[in-house]
Write an enzyme that holds these catalytic residues in place. Structure first.
Site, PDB file in Angstrom:
ATOM      1  N   CYS A  51     -14.012  -2.145   6.130  1.00  0.00           N
ATOM      2  CA  CYS A  51     -13.055  -1.370   5.326  1.00  0.00           C
ATOM      3  C   CYS A  51     -13.711  -0.420   4.320  1.00  0.00           C
ATOM      4  O   CYS A  51     -13.069   0.512   3.856  1.00  0.00           O
ATOM      5  CB  CYS A  51     -12.105  -2.300   4.599  1.00  0.00           C
ATOM      6  SG  CYS A  51     -11.075  -3.259   5.722  1.00  0.00           S
ATOM      7  N   ARG A  58       0.848  -1.201   0.000  1.00  0.00           N
ATOM      8  CA  ARG A  58       0.000   0.000   0.000  1.00  0.00           C
ATOM      9  C   ARG A  58       0.879   1.244   0.000  1.00  0.00           C
ATOM     10  O   ARG A  58       1.732   1.396   0.863  1.00  0.00           O
ATOM     11  CB  ARG A  58      -0.884  -0.018   1.237  1.00  0.00           C
ATOM     12  CG  ARG A  58      -1.952   1.029   1.274  1.00  0.00           C
ATOM     13  CD  ARG A  58      -2.782   0.909   2.540  1.00  0.00           C
ATOM     14  NE  ARG A  58      -3.637  -0.257   2.586  1.00  0.00           N
ATOM     15  CZ  ARG A  58      -4.173  -0.747   3.708  1.00  0.00           C
ATOM     16  NH1 ARG A  58      -3.945  -0.167   4.868  1.00  0.00           N
ATOM     17  NH2 ARG A  58      -4.946  -1.812   3.678  1.00  0.00           N
TER      18      ARG A  58
HETATM   19 FE1  SRM Z   1      -9.062  -2.248   6.073  1.00  0.00          FE
HETATM   20  C1  SRM Z   1      -7.715  -4.971   7.673  1.00  0.00           C
HETATM   21  C2  SRM Z   1      -8.216  -3.458   3.154  1.00  0.00           C
HETATM   22  C3  SRM Z   1      -9.794   0.723   4.790  1.00  0.00           C
HETATM   23  C4  SRM Z   1     -10.821  -1.455   8.953  1.00  0.00           C
HETATM   24  N1  SRM Z   1      -8.075  -3.910   5.540  1.00  0.00           N
HETATM   25  C5  SRM Z   1      -7.544  -4.874   6.324  1.00  0.00           C
HETATM   26  C6  SRM Z   1      -6.671  -5.836   5.505  1.00  0.00           C
HETATM   27  C7  SRM Z   1      -5.271  -5.319   5.504  1.00  0.00           C
HETATM   28  C8  SRM Z   1      -6.765  -7.322   5.913  1.00  0.00           C
HETATM   29  C9  SRM Z   1      -5.761  -7.853   6.886  1.00  0.00           C
HETATM   30  O1  SRM Z   1      -5.560  -7.256   7.964  1.00  0.00           O
HETATM   31  O2  SRM Z   1      -5.192  -8.901   6.590  1.00  0.00           O
HETATM   32  C10 SRM Z   1      -7.351  -5.644   4.116  1.00  0.00           C
HETATM   33  C11 SRM Z   1      -6.493  -5.968   2.907  1.00  0.00           C
HETATM   34  C12 SRM Z   1      -7.361  -6.466   1.777  1.00  0.00           C
HETATM   35  C13 SRM Z   1      -6.664  -6.572   0.491  1.00  0.00           C
HETATM   36  O3  SRM Z   1      -6.534  -7.704  -0.018  1.00  0.00           O
HETATM   37  O4  SRM Z   1      -6.287  -5.563  -0.065  1.00  0.00           O
HETATM   38  C14 SRM Z   1      -7.891  -4.249   4.243  1.00  0.00           C
HETATM   39  N2  SRM Z   1      -8.902  -1.488   4.335  1.00  0.00           N
HETATM   40  C15 SRM Z   1      -8.624  -2.167   3.203  1.00  0.00           C
HETATM   41  C16 SRM Z   1      -8.845  -1.315   1.983  1.00  0.00           C
HETATM   42  C17 SRM Z   1      -7.895  -1.600   0.823  1.00  0.00           C
HETATM   43  C18 SRM Z   1     -10.301  -1.510   1.544  1.00  0.00           C
HETATM   44  C19 SRM Z   1     -10.683  -0.944   0.206  1.00  0.00           C
HETATM   45  O5  SRM Z   1     -11.342  -1.675  -0.487  1.00  0.00           O
HETATM   46  O6  SRM Z   1     -10.369   0.194  -0.106  1.00  0.00           O
HETATM   47  C20 SRM Z   1      -8.718   0.085   2.601  1.00  0.00           C
HETATM   48  C21 SRM Z   1      -7.310   0.600   2.606  1.00  0.00           C
HETATM   49  C22 SRM Z   1      -7.260   1.979   3.172  1.00  0.00           C
HETATM   50  C23 SRM Z   1      -5.926   2.644   3.090  1.00  0.00           C
HETATM   51  O7  SRM Z   1      -5.524   3.051   2.005  1.00  0.00           O
HETATM   52  O8  SRM Z   1      -5.285   2.811   4.125  1.00  0.00           O
HETATM   53  C24 SRM Z   1      -9.162  -0.215   4.021  1.00  0.00           C
HETATM   54  N3  SRM Z   1     -10.045  -0.628   6.797  1.00  0.00           N
HETATM   55  C25 SRM Z   1     -10.328   0.468   6.038  1.00  0.00           C
HETATM   56  C26 SRM Z   1     -11.297   1.283   6.693  1.00  0.00           C
HETATM   57  C27 SRM Z   1     -11.917   2.553   6.143  1.00  0.00           C
HETATM   58  C28 SRM Z   1     -11.155   3.771   6.527  1.00  0.00           C
HETATM   59  O9  SRM Z   1     -10.127   3.688   7.198  1.00  0.00           O
HETATM   60  O10 SRM Z   1     -11.606   4.853   6.174  1.00  0.00           O
HETATM   61  C29 SRM Z   1     -11.599   0.660   7.881  1.00  0.00           C
HETATM   62  C30 SRM Z   1     -12.667   1.116   8.903  1.00  0.00           C
HETATM   63  C31 SRM Z   1     -12.208   2.238   9.737  1.00  0.00           C
HETATM   64  C32 SRM Z   1     -11.432   1.718  10.897  1.00  0.00           C
HETATM   65  O11 SRM Z   1     -10.224   1.576  10.784  1.00  0.00           O
HETATM   66  O12 SRM Z   1     -12.051   1.417  11.923  1.00  0.00           O
HETATM   67  C33 SRM Z   1     -10.803  -0.536   7.938  1.00  0.00           C
HETATM   68  N4  SRM Z   1      -9.203  -3.042   8.012  1.00  0.00           N
HETATM   69  C34 SRM Z   1     -10.022  -2.584   9.004  1.00  0.00           C
HETATM   70  C35 SRM Z   1      -9.938  -3.482  10.123  1.00  0.00           C
HETATM   71  C36 SRM Z   1     -10.703  -3.347  11.467  1.00  0.00           C
HETATM   72  C37 SRM Z   1      -9.951  -2.486  12.410  1.00  0.00           C
HETATM   73  C38 SRM Z   1     -10.547  -2.491  13.782  1.00  0.00           C
HETATM   74  O13 SRM Z   1     -10.365  -1.500  14.482  1.00  0.00           O
HETATM   75  O14 SRM Z   1     -11.158  -3.474  14.179  1.00  0.00           O
HETATM   76  C39 SRM Z   1      -9.055  -4.507   9.757  1.00  0.00           C
HETATM   77  C40 SRM Z   1      -8.629  -5.707  10.604  1.00  0.00           C
HETATM   78  C41 SRM Z   1      -7.609  -5.380  11.619  1.00  0.00           C
HETATM   79  O15 SRM Z   1      -7.039  -4.299  11.679  1.00  0.00           O
HETATM   80  O16 SRM Z   1      -7.362  -6.278  12.430  1.00  0.00           O
HETATM   81  C42 SRM Z   1      -8.607  -4.206   8.420  1.00  0.00           C
HETATM   82 FE1  SF4 Z   2     -10.967  -7.735   4.171  1.00  0.00          FE
HETATM   83 FE2  SF4 Z   2     -12.953  -7.470   5.868  1.00  0.00          FE
HETATM   84 FE3  SF4 Z   2     -11.531  -5.348   5.163  1.00  0.00          FE
HETATM   85 FE4  SF4 Z   2     -13.153  -6.414   3.439  1.00  0.00          FE
HETATM   86  S1  SF4 Z   2     -13.785  -5.494   5.379  1.00  0.00           S
HETATM   87  S2  SF4 Z   2     -11.042  -5.839   3.018  1.00  0.00           S
HETATM   88  S3  SF4 Z   2     -13.066  -8.553   3.912  1.00  0.00           S
HETATM   89  S4  SF4 Z   2     -10.787  -7.055   6.290  1.00  0.00           S
END
Ligand code: SRM
Ligand code: SF4
Length: 595
Positions: free
Chosen positions: A512, A103
């Protein structure tokens, strides 16, 4: 072995009470036995080095578990192709098709044409042939093999971009409005996003040492220098968990600011930012089986002038660093500290860390949200075109030559680029003469213009999920287009095609694509089964409620259609879908739908 660090120790979650809070500066304390394993890994890593460099040299296709945790701080995740996993299992093979996701951090989504093209080339040469725009205005590559990792990292550096601070237990990509309007407030907000992004970057030399040190000299010489090791803000164990910052305008919440740990809402007078309402403790991720976890929107903390905002932001991060939960990573985000303490106690700590009393937030509500798509007048004689990229995936496939179209457009016109918080792209600084060229290229490649989508599709968003995301329970990016096709048919049939209903889908409850404050949130719960949330606000200012659980994928649109019918019959004039659902509530809607 305990090491001397000049950083800040983790103090655990509940050690100090109000009035006795000490600023735990430059204290070095190893993780307690009850802290999570990741804390120990960070502590022993010598500022994010661990064994990554050695493992890189090994002729293996993947990294160890410990390195996997550390690699996140370098902006990458180890994944495996889950489609291939299923196939391999079918053949009795228990191995995995390992690959890396990388990323790139892009504050405010602002890139040059060369950087955008360079990233696309990288995806072609060494990734899976696609490029993914994220929900936080960043860029991802999937399918990178371990053996190519260093080359990719160096090429990203040559583009004057970086993956540092894009993932890991640090401040992540700082978001802000991507609108390239030539007014002071837009420049001020982008400048703050750039500054906060740099200011909160890890200072460790590990990134340089592991990925860049052996780059060729000459024109491509690495510009990073070796400074003495020091992690002045984070300390040796960094933050308890990821930390997210965004900056919105009170009149444009296109970045969905309240879902962030640190949410800054710019207040503008006479086209200039006079200060920020600082909100804290937003976050989407939750685990339904763990009842203590929840999605939350940021709460008001204080007002900050432009001169104060960096210091206050730092104090917020430092309080989370010193008091955030380090035992349980599912309870480690800032939102839990704030809800455990109450906002008043948190406010007192921030004031103490900052060293001055805080001023109450100003009464300036969030009033609008811009999708940043279509033609936008930059007010400097130039134009910008925001192109809707469905779910952020830039790809060429039969019937969709999107990547080729973007490549021609960007290489011919050299627009500056902005990425939006809805996974889309904006081509900026175009002259009036270039406008027809953009249109011509899009038409020639058969790319749908943003204007040709129904408003609901412009506001729809799905997370990546299957096949790369290791946490996905079910499909999202690959499922939403088909669901939207059916949903749009129903909207048209009911005369609701002009409604900009926000639909967001995720393949698991981590959120996400920010489904929990959307008007319609579809959250993967089991294979091809989703929880349906309704009633969030189009302004991003209200959480949705759970409407129905375990809805099979093929029942989503029929369920939503029943609600649309009720909306069509009973909405008051101008009432948004989310506001209507919120007015009726879950029980009211279920009754009205005859469920
Ligand atoms: Fe996310 C984990 C993709 C925005 C909450 N997120 C992941 C991972 C890295 C999976 C992993 O941990 O193994 C995903 C990778 C998937 C892949 O194959 O690419 C992933 N998150 C994404 C992206 C690419 C989704 C998208 O379709 O755009 C976004 C990348 C953002 C960036 O450029 O930095 C993405 N993730 C978000 C958001 C939205 C935001 O930040 O505005 C959230 C919700 C807001 C938040 O953080 O609470 C989000 N992602 C999570 C979480 C849950 C965090 C938590 O507090 O519980 C995880 C899991 C974790 O961290 O354990 C996670
Ligand atoms: Fe993966 Fe769940 Fe984030 Fe979707 S919402 S990218 S399935 S960690």
């Amino acid at each position: 072995m305990a090491m001397e660090h000049d950083g800040v120790a983790s103090q655990g979650s509940n050690q100090n009470s109000v009035g006795t809070a000490q600023k735990a500066e430059h204290v070095s304390v190893p993780p307690r036995p009850d802290h999570s394993k990741v804390e120990q890994i960070k502590w022993e890593s010598r500022f994010l080095r661990g064994n990554i460099a050695n493992e890189l040299l090994e002729p293996t296709d993947h990294f160890s578990e410990d390195s996997m945790q550390l690699l996140k701080h370098h902006g990458m995740y180890q994944q495996d192709d889950r489609d291939a996993r299923a196939e391999l299992r079918g053949q009795g093979d228990k191995s995995k098709a390992y690959m890396m996701m990388l990323r790139t951090r892009v504050p405010g989504g602002k890139m040059t044409a060369e950087q955008f093209l360079g990233e696309m080339d990288l995806g072609d040469a060494l990734g899976n042939g696609t490029m993914r725009l994220t929900s936080r205005q960043a860029v991802q590559h999937h399918g990178i093999l371990k053996e190519n990792l260093k080359t990719v990292m160096q090429r990203i550096h040559e583009l004057r971009l970086s993956t540092l601070g894009a993932c890991g237990d640090v401040n992540r990509n700082v978001m802000c409005s991507p609108l390239p309007i030539n007014r002071p407030c837009y420049h001020q907000v982008q400048a703050l996003a750039d500054h906060l992004s740099d200011y909160f970057l890890p200072q460790s030399n590990a990134y340089f040492e592991i990925w860049l040190k052996d780059m060729q000299t000459g024109e491509q010489e690495c510009t990073l220098t070796m400074e003495p090791e020091h992690e002045p803000i984070y300390g040796a164990v960094y933050l308890p968990r990821k930390f997210k910052t965004a900056i919105a305008f009170s009149f444009d919440n296109g970045v969905d600011v309240l879902t962030n740990d640190l949410a800054l809402v710019a207040i503008v007078e006479n086209d200039s930012v006079v200060g920020y309402n600082v909100m804290v403790g937003g976050g989407m991720g939750m685990t339904p089986a763990k009842k203590t976890t929840f999605a939350a929107l940021a709460l008001p903390l204080c007002f900050a002038t432009p001169e104060e905002v960096v210091g206050i932001s730092r104090a917020v991060i430092e309080v989370q660093r010193d008091f955030g939960n380090r035992e349980d990573r599912k309870h480690a985000r800032l939102k839990y500290l704030i809800r455990d303490w109450g906002i008043e106690k948190f406010r007192e700590h921030v004031a103490q860390y900052w060293g001055r009393p805080l001023t109450p937030t100003r009464d300036v509500p969030i009033s609008d949200a811009h999708d940043a798509l279509g033609w936008i007048d930059q007010e400097d004689g130039r134009w910008c075109y925001g192109l809707n990229i469905e779910n952020g995936r830039i790809v060429d496939r039969p019937g969709l030559q999107l990547k080729s179209a973007l490549r021609e457009l960007v290489s011919r016109l050299k627009p500056s680029i902005r990425l939006t918080a809805q996974q889309s792209v904006m081509f900026c600084d175009l002259t009036p003469e270039q406008k027809p060229v953009v249109e011509e290229i899009l038409v020639r490649y058969g790319i749908k213009r943003s204007e040709d989508y129904l408003p609901t599709r412009r506001w729809s968003m799905a997370c990546v999920a299957w096949p790369t995301c290791g946490l996905s329970i079910t499909e999202s990016e690959r499922a939403l287009p088909g669901i939207m096709d059916q949903f749009e048919v129903q909207l048209q049939a009911l005369g609701l095609a002009d409604q900009p209903i926000h639909v967001r889908m995720t393949g698991c409850p981590n959120g996400c694509a920010r489904p929990y404050n959307a008007e319609i949130g579809l959250v993967g719960k089991a294979k091809e089964k989703y929880t349906v949330y309704l009633g969030g606000s189009h302004l991003g200012t209200r959480l949705a409620f759970l409407y129905k659980d375990m809805v099979p994928a093929d029942q989503i649109v029929p369920e939503l259609t029943s609600v649309l019918r009720v909306y069509q019959q009973h909405r008051v004039q101008g009432e948004h879908f989310g506001d209507f659902c919120n007015r009726l509530g879950s029980a009211g809607l279920q009754a009205a739908c005859g469920a």
